[in-house]
Motif scaffolding. Structure first.
Motif, PDB file in Angstrom:
ATOM      1  N   LYS A 154       7.688  -4.037  -3.620  1.00 49.55           N
ATOM      2  CA  LYS A 154       7.868  -3.425  -4.943  1.00 49.55           C
ATOM      3  C   LYS A 154       7.550  -4.422  -6.054  1.00 49.55           C
ATOM      4  O   LYS A 154       6.998  -4.075  -7.097  1.00 49.55           O
TER       5      LYS A 154
ATOM      6  N   HIS B 217      -2.045  -0.024 -14.516  1.00 48.12           N
ATOM      7  CA  HIS B 217      -2.187   1.430 -14.650  1.00 48.12           C
ATOM      8  C   HIS B 217      -1.737   1.896 -16.037  1.00 48.12           C
ATOM      9  O   HIS B 217      -2.419   2.684 -16.688  1.00 48.12           O
TER      10      HIS B 217
ATOM     11  N   CYS C  72       4.018   1.596  -0.940  1.00 48.23           N
ATOM     12  CA  CYS C  72       4.752   1.691  -2.201  1.00 48.23           C
ATOM     13  C   CYS C  72       3.861   2.293  -3.301  1.00 48.23           C
ATOM     14  O   CYS C  72       4.286   3.171  -4.057  1.00 48.23           O
ATOM     15  N   LEU C  73       2.602   1.847  -3.361  1.00 49.09           N
ATOM     16  CA  LEU C  73       1.691   2.353  -4.394  1.00 49.09           C
ATOM     17  C   LEU C  73       1.233   3.783  -4.100  1.00 49.09           C
ATOM     18  O   LEU C  73       1.037   4.578  -5.020  1.00 49.09           O
TER      19      LEU C  73
ATOM     20  N   GLN D  91       3.895   6.185  -5.200  1.00 49.25           N
ATOM     21  CA  GLN D  91       3.904   6.373  -6.655  1.00 49.25           C
ATOM     22  C   GLN D  91       2.684   7.134  -7.162  1.00 49.25           C
ATOM     23  O   GLN D  91       2.544   7.361  -8.372  1.00 49.25           O
TER      24      GLN D  91
ATOM     25  N   VAL E 163       0.221  -3.940 -10.573  1.00 52.25           N
ATOM     26  CA  VAL E 163      -0.611  -2.732 -10.499  1.00 52.25           C
ATOM     27  C   VAL E 163      -0.051  -1.665 -11.446  1.00 52.25           C
ATOM     28  O   VAL E 163      -0.812  -0.984 -12.146  1.00 52.25           O
ATOM     29  N   GLU E 164       1.265  -1.529 -11.478  1.00 53.15           N
ATOM     30  CA  GLU E 164       1.892  -0.560 -12.391  1.00 53.15           C
ATOM     31  C   GLU E 164       1.542  -0.884 -13.843  1.00 53.15           C
ATOM     32  O   GLU E 164       1.231   0.014 -14.647  1.00 53.15           O
TER      33      GLU E 164
ATOM     34  N   ALA F  80       4.022  -4.738  -6.521  1.00 48.01           N
ATOM     35  CA  ALA F  80       3.444  -3.541  -7.133  1.00 48.01           C
ATOM     36  C   ALA F  80       3.487  -3.601  -8.658  1.00 48.01           C
ATOM     37  O   ALA F  80       2.762  -2.868  -9.336  1.00 48.01           O
TER      38      ALA F  80
ATOM     39  N   LEU G  41      -0.249   5.875  -7.222  1.00 47.40           N
ATOM     40  CA  LEU G  41      -1.173   4.927  -7.852  1.00 47.40           C
ATOM     41  C   LEU G  41      -2.338   4.558  -6.935  1.00 47.40           C
ATOM     42  O   LEU G  41      -3.388   4.124  -7.391  1.00 47.40           O
ATOM     43  N   LEU G  42      -2.126   4.689  -5.637  1.00 46.96           N
ATOM     44  CA  LEU G  42      -3.176   4.385  -4.651  1.00 46.96           C
ATOM     45  C   LEU G  42      -3.554   5.680  -3.945  1.00 46.96           C
ATOM     46  O   LEU G  42      -2.726   6.272  -3.251  1.00 46.96           O
TER      47      LEU G  42
ATOM     48  N   ASN H 124       0.836  -1.207   0.000  1.00 51.69           N
ATOM     49  CA  ASN H 124       0.000   0.000   0.000  1.00 51.69           C
ATOM     50  C   ASN H 124       0.867   1.252   0.000  1.00 51.69           C
ATOM     51  O   ASN H 124       0.615   2.194  -0.752  1.00 51.69           O
TER      52      ASN H 124
ATOM     53  N   LEU I  61      -5.100  -5.949  -3.554  1.00 55.81           N
ATOM     54  CA  LEU I  61      -3.736  -5.865  -3.024  1.00 55.81           C
ATOM     55  C   LEU I  61      -3.514  -6.940  -1.951  1.00 55.81           C
ATOM     56  O   LEU I  61      -2.858  -6.702  -0.925  1.00 55.81           O
TER      57      LEU I  61
END
Ligand SMILES: [Zn+2]
Length: 302
Positions: free
Chosen positions: A287, A297, A32-33, A36, A293-294, A290, A38-39, A30, A115
């Protein structure tokens, strides 16, 4: 569009730091995102506790009662591989609903990421290998019962075989189970998925990616699923202490991209779960989780 992400603060809780199971990875993922961008609150969905009716679609009521009341036998607790606690009970009852919520979101948005999830060793009436309730089987059974999908594909790329999922869904022809795993890994006795692809130890990027791409492409064409549940386990990583494959971080990123690209190209909604990953470097592990998810996105939101 905003990428729907499903998570809950109860997923990580204080846990023996040296335990093989990295319970803190969910909170680290969570973070980490969030870092970025993203979250954010705008794309975060928080599941509630799953109802017994939902859990009973895939699990034995007596087993659920035994787990919830800490009445498992010592042998059952050993096989579960996690120390029972009230916070463990709480997160265990929420997580299957997280995958179910991600699946519902995927059906309306095309993509959603949970997640957590991917507890594929959980069987109908027993826990195994850190897995207590099978979120993938619960989600498939519930969506089929609700009439939300006619056919669902569970595409499991964790390094270990999805034995619990295969066993629970063995008699459900509308749920197609596929496991791509290392043949030498846990569980010693494999179940039979609709399609098992057993890789030799030390399989590395090029061969691995070719197998994943051709397997998924064939399944989508043959089965025409209404939804894909993608277990993006990162224990395929070369240095993972519980995996025997030799896939690099670049390889994991490529795998996640090609799986999501194939789903998107066929207009098949896809919900992702994070699956296994056991690196002692917990930040590096987060990471790695993640990556999926990256990629989601980049494909849907960039
Ligand atoms: Zn695994």
């Amino acid at each position: 569009m905003l990428l729907p992400l499903v998570t809950h603060p109860a997923y990580s809780f204080p846990f023996p730091g040296r335990h093989r199971f990295p319970m803190e990875k969910f909170a680290l993922l969570n973070r980490c995102l969030s870092e970025q961008g993203l979250l954010t609150p705008a794309n975060t969905f928080r599941p509630g506790q799953a109802s017994l009716a939902v859990l009973h679609t895939a699990h034995c009521p007596q087993y659920l009662t035994r787990f919830c009341n800490n009445k498992q036998t010592p042998q059952e607790v050993r096989r579960m591989g996690l120390p029972w606690s009230e916070p463990l009970r709480k997160r265990t009852l929420i997580s299957p609903n997280g995958t179910l919520l991600a699946a519902h979101l995927a059906l309306s948005h095309g993509i959603a990421c949970h997640l957590a999830g991917g507890t594929h060793h959980a069987h109908y009436d027993f826990a195994s290998g850190f897995c207590i309730l099978n979120d993938l089987a619960v989600t498939a059974k519930t969506l089929l019962a609700q009439g939300k999908v006619k056919k669902v594909l569970i595409f499991d790329c964790d390094v270990h075989q999805g034995d619990g999922t295969a066993a629970i869904l063995a008699q459900e022809p509308r749920a197609i189970t596929c496991s791509i795993h290392c043949e030498k890994n846990f569980p010693a006795r494999k179940a039979q998925s609709d399609l098992d692809v057993a890789l030799a130890p030390n399989t590395s990027d090029a061969e691995y990616l070719q197998v994943v791409a051709s397997t998924l492409s064939n399944l989508i064409h043959q089965q025409q699923p209404d939804l894909i549940l993608y277990d993006a386990g990162v224990d395929i990583f070369s240095a993972d202490p519980l995996g025997l494959l030799n896939v690099s971080e670049t390889g994991i990123r490529e795998r996640d991209r090609l799986v999501l690209e194939l789903a998107k190209a066929h207009n098949t909604p896809v919900a992702t779960v994070i699956g296994g990953g056991y690196d002692d470097d917990r930040k590096a592990l987060a990471k790695r989780h993640a990556l999926v998810v990256e990629q989601a996105h980049q494909l849907w939101c960039a």
